[in-house]
Design a protein around this motif. Structure first.
Motif, PDB file in Angstrom:
ATOM      1  N   ILE A 130      10.997 -15.389  19.904  1.00  0.00           N
ATOM      2  CA  ILE A 130       9.712 -15.854  20.441  1.00  0.00           C
ATOM      3  C   ILE A 130       9.823 -15.445  21.918  1.00  0.00           C
ATOM      4  CG2 ILE A 130       8.338 -17.716  21.240  1.00  0.00           C
ATOM      5  CD1 ILE A 130       8.515 -17.034  18.077  1.00  0.00           C
ATOM      6  N   TYR A 131       9.037 -14.704  22.533  1.00  0.00           N
ATOM      7  CA  TYR A 131       8.921 -14.392  23.798  1.00  0.00           C
ATOM      8  C   TYR A 131       8.797 -15.578  24.886  1.00  0.00           C
ATOM      9  CZ  TYR A 131       8.247  -9.131  24.374  1.00  0.00           C
ATOM     10  OH  TYR A 131       8.472  -8.177  24.486  1.00  0.00           O
ATOM     11  N   LEU A 132       9.493 -15.848  25.817  1.00  0.00           N
ATOM     12  CA  LEU A 132       9.493 -16.688  26.876  1.00  0.00           C
ATOM     13  C   LEU A 132       8.833 -16.216  28.058  1.00  0.00           C
ATOM     14  CD1 LEU A 132      12.557 -18.457  26.015  1.00  0.00           C
ATOM     15  CD2 LEU A 132      10.360 -19.255  25.110  1.00  0.00           C
ATOM     16  N   SER A 133       9.361 -15.105  28.353  1.00  0.00           N
ATOM     17  CA  SER A 133       8.883 -14.216  29.840  1.00  0.00           C
ATOM     18  C   SER A 133       9.058 -12.840  29.547  1.00  0.00           C
ATOM     19  CB  SER A 133       9.282 -14.798  30.932  1.00  0.00           C
ATOM     20  OG  SER A 133      10.883 -14.552  30.990  1.00  0.00           O
ATOM     21  N   GLN A 134       8.249 -12.022  30.534  1.00  0.00           N
ATOM     22  CA  GLN A 134       8.236 -10.510  30.585  1.00  0.00           C
ATOM     23  C   GLN A 134       7.860 -10.271  31.775  1.00  0.00           C
ATOM     24  OE1 GLN A 134       8.554  -7.946  27.891  1.00  0.00           O
ATOM     25  NE2 GLN A 134       8.986  -6.729  29.728  1.00  0.00           N
ATOM     26  N   THR A 135       8.594  -9.547  32.555  1.00  0.00           N
ATOM     27  CA  THR A 135       8.303  -8.825  33.789  1.00  0.00           C
ATOM     28  C   THR A 135       8.174  -7.139  33.348  1.00  0.00           C
ATOM     29  OG1 THR A 135      10.614  -8.103  34.438  1.00  0.00           O
ATOM     30  CG2 THR A 135       9.752 -10.224  35.101  1.00  0.00           C
ATOM     31  N   LEU A 136       7.102  -6.465  34.073  1.00  0.00           N
ATOM     32  CA  LEU A 136       6.719  -5.313  33.948  1.00  0.00           C
ATOM     33  C   LEU A 136       6.472  -4.578  35.132  1.00  0.00           C
ATOM     34  CD1 LEU A 136       4.083  -5.464  31.027  1.00  0.00           C
ATOM     35  CD2 LEU A 136       6.283  -4.330  30.837  1.00  0.00           C
ATOM     36  N   ALA A 137       7.004  -3.281  35.251  1.00  0.00           N
ATOM     37  CA  ALA A 137       6.617  -2.628  36.310  1.00  0.00           C
ATOM     38  C   ALA A 137       5.944  -1.027  35.632  1.00  0.00           C
ATOM     39  CB  ALA A 137       7.782  -2.315  37.394  1.00  0.00           C
ATOM     40  N   PHE A 138       4.977  -0.698  36.018  1.00  0.00           N
ATOM     41  CA  PHE A 138       4.256   0.815  35.617  1.00  0.00           C
ATOM     42  C   PHE A 138       4.734   1.903  36.841  1.00  0.00           C
ATOM     43  CE2 PHE A 138       2.054  -2.794  33.601  1.00  0.00           C
ATOM     44  CZ  PHE A 138       2.096  -2.543  32.497  1.00  0.00           C
ATOM     45  N   HIS A 139       5.127   2.724  36.217  1.00  0.00           N
ATOM     46  CA  HIS A 139       5.762   3.960  37.173  1.00  0.00           C
ATOM     47  C   HIS A 139       4.897   5.203  37.009  1.00  0.00           C
ATOM     48  CE1 HIS A 139       9.010   1.576  37.969  1.00  0.00           C
ATOM     49  NE2 HIS A 139       9.200   1.465  36.560  1.00  0.00           N
ATOM     50  N   ARG A 140       4.135   5.478  35.500  1.00  0.00           N
ATOM     51  CA  ARG A 140       3.399   6.715  35.338  1.00  0.00           C
ATOM     52  C   ARG A 140       2.563   6.440  34.388  1.00  0.00           C
ATOM     53  NH1 ARG A 140       6.647  11.674  36.640  1.00  0.00           N
ATOM     54  NH2 ARG A 140       4.893  12.693  35.691  1.00  0.00           N
ATOM     55  N   PRO A 141       1.208   7.146  34.531  1.00  0.00           N
ATOM     56  CA  PRO A 141       0.155   6.804  33.464  1.00  0.00           C
ATOM     57  C   PRO A 141       0.700   7.514  31.921  1.00  0.00           C
ATOM     58  CG  PRO A 141      -0.240   8.625  34.968  1.00  0.00           C
ATOM     59  CD  PRO A 141       0.804   8.157  35.280  1.00  0.00           C
ATOM     60  N   VAL A 142      -0.020   6.957  31.208  1.00  0.00           N
ATOM     61  CA  VAL A 142       0.025   7.357  30.000  1.00  0.00           C
ATOM     62  C   VAL A 142      -1.241   7.891  29.323  1.00  0.00           C
ATOM     63  CG1 VAL A 142       0.675   6.648  27.351  1.00  0.00           C
ATOM     64  CG2 VAL A 142       2.115   5.889  29.408  1.00  0.00           C
ATOM     65  N   ARG A 143      -1.346   9.169  28.594  1.00  0.00           N
ATOM     66  CA  ARG A 143      -2.542   9.702  28.123  1.00  0.00           C
ATOM     67  C   ARG A 143      -2.610   9.765  26.676  1.00  0.00           C
ATOM     68  NH1 ARG A 143      -4.751  11.460  32.864  1.00  0.00           N
ATOM     69  NH2 ARG A 143      -3.359  11.839  34.626  1.00  0.00           N
TER      70      ARG A 143
END
Length: 150
Positions: free
Chosen positions: A85-98
């Motif tokens: 069960i997810y409790l938390s998530q951090t995310l950083a995006f670096h490049r686009p996806v196509r």
């Protein structure tokens, strides 16, 4: 690299720091449309090539959270798998996806707290060798399997 557990999920006592699993998913027009429908995010940078071609991305890009959801698939079906069960998530995006990109979602156990049954996971997404996103998830993991029902 680990595979799915025969039971569908690893329990806390079966996990160790360094365990890694991954999933490869092709981003398609259909997936982007389904994600837009599910999330109600119809930003034209994802949906309209004419609009997107005039942006800094010079064309349509997939929703960042669509790519992140592939990591969720690893967590829910492979590592730790069923019961996590997810409790938390951090995310950083670096490049686009196509459209047409193959995203490799990779999850690695980085810390285990046996007392709270919480596991910290390093999460990363790649297109080829390029890091597109990364972050950290904390999930609760079952301590034991439920007996099979007859």
């Amino acid at each position: 690299m680990i595979e799915r557990h025969p039971s569908g999920g690893y329990i806390l006592e079966e996990l160790s720091v360094g365990m890694t699993a991954e999933k490869h998913v092709t981003v398609t027009e259909e997936r982007i449309g389904q994600f837009a429908d599910a999330s109600d995010d119809f930003n034209p940078v994802h949906m309209d090539e004419a609009f997107a071609s005039k942006t800094a991305y010079r064309g349509r890009i997939a929703h960042g959270l669509l790519s992140a959801s592939f990591g969720s698939a690893v967590v829910g079906t492979i590592l730790p798998g069923a019961g996590a069960i997810y409790l938390s998530q951090t995310l950083a995006f670096h490049r686009p996806v196509r459209i047409g990109d193959v995203v490799t979602a990779r999850v690695t156990v980085s810390e285990i707290d046996a007392e709270s049954a919480r596991v910290t996971l390093r999460c990363a997404g790649y297109v080829g060798e390029d890091l597109i996103m990364d972050g950290e998830a904390v999930v609760r993991v079952p301590r034991r399997r439920r007996p099979a029902k007859d």
